[in-house]
Structure formats: C-alpha cells, structure tokens
Design a protein around this motif. Structure first.
Motif, PDB file in Angstrom:
ATOM      1  N   LEU A 267     -42.440  34.976  54.856  1.00 47.48           N
ATOM      2  CA  LEU A 267     -42.859  35.201  56.248  1.00 47.48           C
ATOM      3  C   LEU A 267     -43.335  36.640  56.466  1.00 47.48           C
ATOM      4  O   LEU A 267     -44.120  36.899  57.383  1.00 47.48           O
ATOM      5  CB  LEU A 267     -41.725  34.847  57.214  1.00 47.48           C
ATOM      6  N   GLY A 268     -42.863  37.528  55.621  1.00 50.44           N
ATOM      7  CA  GLY A 268     -43.325  38.914  55.703  1.00 50.44           C
ATOM      8  C   GLY A 268     -44.770  39.082  55.278  1.00 50.44           C
ATOM      9  O   GLY A 268     -45.398  40.101  55.559  1.00 50.44           O
ATOM     10  N   THR A 269     -45.303  38.058  54.616  1.00 52.62           N
ATOM     11  CA  THR A 269     -46.689  38.163  54.124  1.00 52.62           C
ATOM     12  C   THR A 269     -47.698  37.461  55.030  1.00 52.62           C
ATOM     13  O   THR A 269     -48.888  37.515  54.776  1.00 52.62           O
ATOM     14  CB  THR A 269     -46.817  37.547  52.717  1.00 52.62           C
ATOM     15  N   VAL A 270     -47.208  36.746  56.051  1.00 51.08           N
ATOM     16  CA  VAL A 270     -48.120  36.007  56.936  1.00 51.08           C
ATOM     17  C   VAL A 270     -47.771  36.320  58.396  1.00 51.08           C
ATOM     18  O   VAL A 270     -46.668  36.779  58.691  1.00 51.08           O
ATOM     19  CB  VAL A 270     -48.002  34.465  56.724  1.00 51.08           C
ATOM     20  N   SER A 271     -48.724  36.071  59.278  1.00 48.28           N
ATOM     21  CA  SER A 271     -48.439  36.343  60.704  1.00 48.28           C
ATOM     22  C   SER A 271     -47.606  35.224  61.312  1.00 48.28           C
ATOM     23  O   SER A 271     -46.775  35.447  62.180  1.00 48.28           O
ATOM     24  CB  SER A 271     -49.744  36.519  61.480  1.00 48.28           C
ATOM     25  N   LYS A 272     -47.842  33.995  60.850  1.00 49.35           N
ATOM     26  CA  LYS A 272     -47.077  32.845  61.338  1.00 49.35           C
ATOM     27  C   LYS A 272     -47.211  31.735  60.305  1.00 49.35           C
ATOM     28  O   LYS A 272     -48.133  31.775  59.474  1.00 49.35           O
ATOM     29  CB  LYS A 272     -47.600  32.376  62.702  1.00 49.35           C
TER      30      LYS A 272
ATOM     31  N   TYR B 106     -45.066  27.312  65.542  1.00 48.73           N
ATOM     32  CA  TYR B 106     -44.996  28.035  64.274  1.00 48.73           C
ATOM     33  C   TYR B 106     -43.712  28.853  64.257  1.00 48.73           C
ATOM     34  O   TYR B 106     -43.077  29.042  65.293  1.00 48.73           O
ATOM     35  CB  TYR B 106     -46.182  29.006  64.131  1.00 48.73           C
ATOM     36  N   ILE B 107     -43.403  29.365  63.065  1.00 49.13           N
ATOM     37  CA  ILE B 107     -42.317  30.351  62.980  1.00 49.13           C
ATOM     38  C   ILE B 107     -42.906  31.678  62.532  1.00 49.13           C
ATOM     39  O   ILE B 107     -43.966  31.727  61.898  1.00 49.13           O
ATOM     40  CB  ILE B 107     -41.206  29.916  62.001  1.00 49.13           C
TER      41      ILE B 107
ATOM     42  N   ASP C  76     -31.296  19.046  65.387  1.00 49.16           N
ATOM     43  CA  ASP C  76     -32.109  20.028  64.669  1.00 49.16           C
ATOM     44  C   ASP C  76     -33.605  19.706  64.812  1.00 49.16           C
ATOM     45  O   ASP C  76     -34.423  20.597  65.015  1.00 49.16           O
ATOM     46  CB  ASP C  76     -31.697  20.031  63.196  1.00 49.16           C
ATOM     47  N   GLU C  77     -33.927  18.419  64.718  1.00 51.12           N
ATOM     48  CA  GLU C  77     -35.325  17.994  64.853  1.00 51.12           C
ATOM     49  C   GLU C  77     -35.836  18.282  66.265  1.00 51.12           C
ATOM     50  O   GLU C  77     -37.023  18.487  66.477  1.00 51.12           O
ATOM     51  CB  GLU C  77     -35.453  16.496  64.554  1.00 51.12           C
ATOM     52  N   MET C  78     -34.928  18.271  67.241  1.00 52.39           N
ATOM     53  CA  MET C  78     -35.331  18.469  68.633  1.00 52.39           C
ATOM     54  C   MET C  78     -35.445  19.955  68.981  1.00 52.39           C
ATOM     55  O   MET C  78     -36.318  20.355  69.747  1.00 52.39           O
ATOM     56  CB  MET C  78     -34.289  17.807  69.541  1.00 52.39           C
ATOM     57  N   HIS C  79     -34.584  20.751  68.420  1.00 51.15           N
ATOM     58  CA  HIS C  79     -34.506  22.150  68.866  1.00 51.15           C
ATOM     59  C   HIS C  79     -35.239  23.136  67.963  1.00 51.15           C
ATOM     60  O   HIS C  79     -35.416  24.291  68.341  1.00 51.15           O
ATOM     61  CB  HIS C  79     -33.042  22.572  68.991  1.00 51.15           C
ATOM     62  N   ARG C  80     -35.625  22.688  66.766  1.00 51.51           N
ATOM     63  CA  ARG C  80     -36.324  23.613  65.878  1.00 51.51           C
ATOM     64  C   ARG C  80     -37.626  22.963  65.396  1.00 51.51           C
ATOM     65  O   ARG C  80     -37.662  22.284  64.375  1.00 51.51           O
ATOM     66  CB  ARG C  80     -35.397  24.022  64.720  1.00 51.51           C
ATOM     67  N   PRO C  81     -38.690  23.166  66.174  1.00 49.86           N
ATOM     68  CA  PRO C  81     -39.953  22.454  65.904  1.00 49.86           C
ATOM     69  C   PRO C  81     -40.528  22.776  64.534  1.00 49.86           C
ATOM     70  O   PRO C  81     -40.611  23.933  64.159  1.00 49.86           O
ATOM     71  CB  PRO C  81     -40.870  22.945  67.025  1.00 49.86           C
TER      72      PRO C  81
END
Lengths: 66, 389
Positions: A17-22, A61-62, B189-194
C-alpha cells in the motif's frame, strides 16, 4: 476458511500500500501473492488497528491511513 | 442567522400530505444545519443542479461502511452543512423497536448530528442525516454502547433486509427474521469492510408475494416457497362460491398456468399440482380456503438490480428449492462461492448480474458448482421499468 493472519502478511500488505495511492483487496492479494481470503482478513485487522482506511471514489478502495 | 426566503421549496408544503420541508423547518428552529439544508435545497431548485458531492474518506475506526461522506459545494454560503455526512444504522429484523430504543437513537443524533432522520432508507437502514467528520466517532461509540451498529455502504454487502414474515404474516414459508439476523451476524466483515467490485444486496421475502420486492432489488434473493401441493379447504371454497365469489373470473381464469379448475357440477376446486407455479394469486384471493403447502423452504434467485452500468434486472432462479433451516449453511456456502467468482472477475462497479451476462451463465454455474436447470430461464428477466417520453 482462512487461518490466522501473520504479522509478516500484514507487513507485506502495508508495504504494498505504500507503493500505490489506493487499491482494491484483490489487487493487494495479487501483489503479495497470497490467497485473497487471507488478505481480506489481514486488511480487516489493519483497519481495526487504524493503519489503513477506506476511501470511496465511485467504488471502495483502501489506502494507508493518512 | 437571518431566515432565508425559500419560495420554491415552500411549494412542497402545500397539499394534505406530509411534507419533508415542513419537518426540516421544524428542525431548523433548533439546528443550524437544518436551516442551511433548506437554503441548499432552495438553491438547487433555483439552479436546477445538485449542490451536494459525496464520497472521499470518512468513517469510523475499523469500518469502511456505514458512513457516507457528503459535502456542499458552496460551503461559504452554507457553512453549517459544509460537511453533512449520513450514517446508516443497521435496523433490527422486521423493524421492531421499543420506544426507548428509538428515543435513545434520536437523543444521540440530536447530540452529534442535525437531528434529521429517515426511517427508513430504501435498503431498510435507519438513516441519520447530517453530521461533521469530527462527530462521527463519538456518535458511533454512543450508538454501539446503546446496542446499535452501522449498516452497509460502498462496495460491500449492504444491510440484509427481510419482510416481517412469521412475526405478523401467516403466509411466511420461512423464518425471514431469523435468516436476516443470522446472515447479518455471519457477514459482519463483508458488510463493514468493503472489498468487492460494487455493492451486493441480500433480501428475504417469506412468500412469493415478495413483500420486500427482493426480486427487483436484491442480488441474492431468498423467497419462501413450498414444494408439495397447495392445501385446499373445499368446504371454504364452496362457502366463497355460495356467497357470490366469482371463482372462475377472479381465480381460475387468472391462474397463470391454469393449474386450478372449478368443477361447477361437483362444486370442487381441482388442482393439477405439477402445473402450479406458486404465484400466490389464488391464496391472496381466497385466503380462507387455500394455503401454501407444508414442505417449505426457499427459492434462491440471483441478479436483481437497478440501472447503473446496464439496465435494471429482475433476479432469476438459481436454486429452485433450498431448505432454509439454521444455521443456513447451504445458502452461506453458495454466497461465498458467488462472491469469490464475482470478486475475482468483476470490473469496477459491475454488479454480479452484469458479470454473469458478460461472462455467460454457463461460466457462472460452473464457478458456483450448480447444474443448469430449466427453471433458470432468461426471460422474463426484462427491464421492469417503463419510461414514458
């Protein structure tokens, strides 16, 4: 069903994740080459530890916590 | 702050029906955000565009769902709604509350938000309208303390929803409330963490009357049904007829498969059980005389959705009959297989029905280990919306 999540996997996820924005979980799983269900679990734990956050830009996204 | 003139939205107070403008004006007497909300609405009507934007980063620790970030694009004009985030709160199955619980929610929301609510959103959640980013976490903390949790939003499992089922309805063939609660607890988990390409909805209707419109709205539709025969009380049928009920015009002529026939001479309602498609029409019209069968379970359908990438779809049959008994492992296992395939192959914002259409039903069935069946008809899975130009 997935087994427990190792600290090593969580570190790998954070590193990627440190290598991408999302990213989507799927992209993370492909990048770290680990089964997606296990990566999902690692990401959930990282979210609870407040190390990553979710962003919505038309889809979810994360990213690393800002 | 001086009251703004709002001639356009004032029109929405006319007429005998309830008016949200009237309600927001009531809230505006004690809340600055509600007052600015009226101003934004008036400006949107005047400019004929929305002044809201949504998305971005908002949430509470550990969650990626349940909070929808909303911002006004003219914050200098309406500072009290610069941030006006929505919180979705998971409703109880069947929407049963005590007044104490409702008061608790409203007290918390008056403390941290605009005080404006929507009971309920289309999916069924309690919708709390309008708060700022810094209030989200303390509001969430108090809500969880009171026994509530966030619902689903974003590319996640949306809050499962069910009709009131056996709590109030004699036609419920499955325990919709327990199924809904069980799936909700299982898939936190499926509901709260997309994590998926887009949203995914599960809805449960107790009978084919489909009280939560699951066929039109849910990706995974669970409809209570039976696989034995309708139960017919012939004495009651004769009573209907004796009292002038037009059994031919109202029931048998409208039976979609002509499975029912009225024998005038024998004064008997005959059923060809194999032809019955369990549409509920006869039961709805002669509810004292006809009842669902006793071997009950659910039909599982896949793919209902409103238009986004492609048009609206009605869901179509995936499993004609599945026993629905706790802990509902068969349904859960199927859900996991569907999610795995969709997540692996779906494009951004592609619902599972669109993916099935793109990759083919055969590919999908192979991925979820189901054999093709005649019930998996493509038609009449047509667009349920009719637009008049």
């Amino acid at each position: 069903m997935t087994e427990g999540v190792s600290e090593e996997l969580k570190e790998k996820v954070l590193k990627y994740l440190g290598t991408v924005s999302k990213a989507k979980n799927r992209d993370v799983a492909r990048a770290v080459e680990v089964e997606k269900a296990l990566v999902d679990k690692a990401i959930a734990e990282l979210a609870k530890e407040d190390k990553i956050e979710y962003i919505y830009l038309g889809t979810s996204y994360i990213q690393l916590k800002q | 702050m001086a009251d703004r003139d709002t001639p356009l939205i004032n029109n929405l107070e006319d007429g005998p029906w309830p008016s949200y403008v009237k309600e927001i004006k009531r809230a505006a007497k004690k809340n600055a955000a509600a007052k600015d909300l009226l101003g934004v609405q008036e400006l949107s009507f005047k400019d004929k565009i929305t002044h809201w934007k949504h998305g971005g980063i908002v949430g509470v620790t550990g969650y990626g769902s349940g909070v929808i970030g909303r911002y006004v694009d003219v914050p200098e004009e309406f500072p009290a709604v610069e941030m006006f985030h929505t919180m979705r709160i998971n409703m109880p199955s069947g929407w049963f509350y005590t007044t104490d619980a409702l008061r608790k929610i409203c007290d918390i929301w008056e403390k941290y938000g605009s005080g404006l609510t929507n009971f309920h959103g289309s999916t069924g959640d309690i919708i709390l309208l309008g708060t700022d980013t810094k209030s989200l976490q303390p509001c969430f903390d108090e809500l969880t303390e009171a026994g509530f949790d966030l619902g689903g939003s974003g590319s996640a499992l949306r809050t499962p929803s069910a009709c009131v089922g056996p709590a109030r309805c004699e036609w419920a063939c499955i325990d919709t409330l327990d199924i809904c609660n069980n799936l909700t607890q299982e898939f936190q988990d499926e509901m709260h963490r997309p994590r998926w390409p887009y949203k995914f909805k599960i809805k449960v209707s107790g009978c084919p009357n489909d009280g939560v419109a699951a066929i039109a709205r849910a990706d995974f539709t669970i409809i209570g049904t039976w696989r034995d025969s309708l139960r017919i009380d012939q004495d009651e049928v004769r009573r209907y007829v004796k009292n002038g009920f037009d059994i031919k015009g109202i029931v048998t002529d409208k039976c979609p498969t002509k499975a029912l026939a009225w024998d005038e001479k024998a004064q008997k309602l005959n059923l060809r059980a194999d032809d019955c498609v369990r549409c509920m029409h006869c039961i709805n019209k002669m509810c004292k005389a006809i009842r669902p069968g006793l071997d009950r379970g659910a039909t599982i359908l896949i793919g209902g959705k409103a238009p986004i990438i492609k048009g609206a779809y009605l869901s179509w049959v995936l499993v004609p009959f599945m026993k629905m008994e706790p802990p509902y492992d068969e349904a859960k296992e199927l859900l996991h297989k569907i999610w795995e395939w969709w997540d692996e192959n779906g494009r951004t914002r592609e619902r599972v029905a669109e993916l099935i259409e793109r990759m083919g039903l055969k590919t999908f069935l192979r991925a979820v280990d189901l054999k093709p069946l005649p019930q998996m008809v493509y038609r009449p899975r047509a667009n349920p919306y009719v637009f008049f130009d």
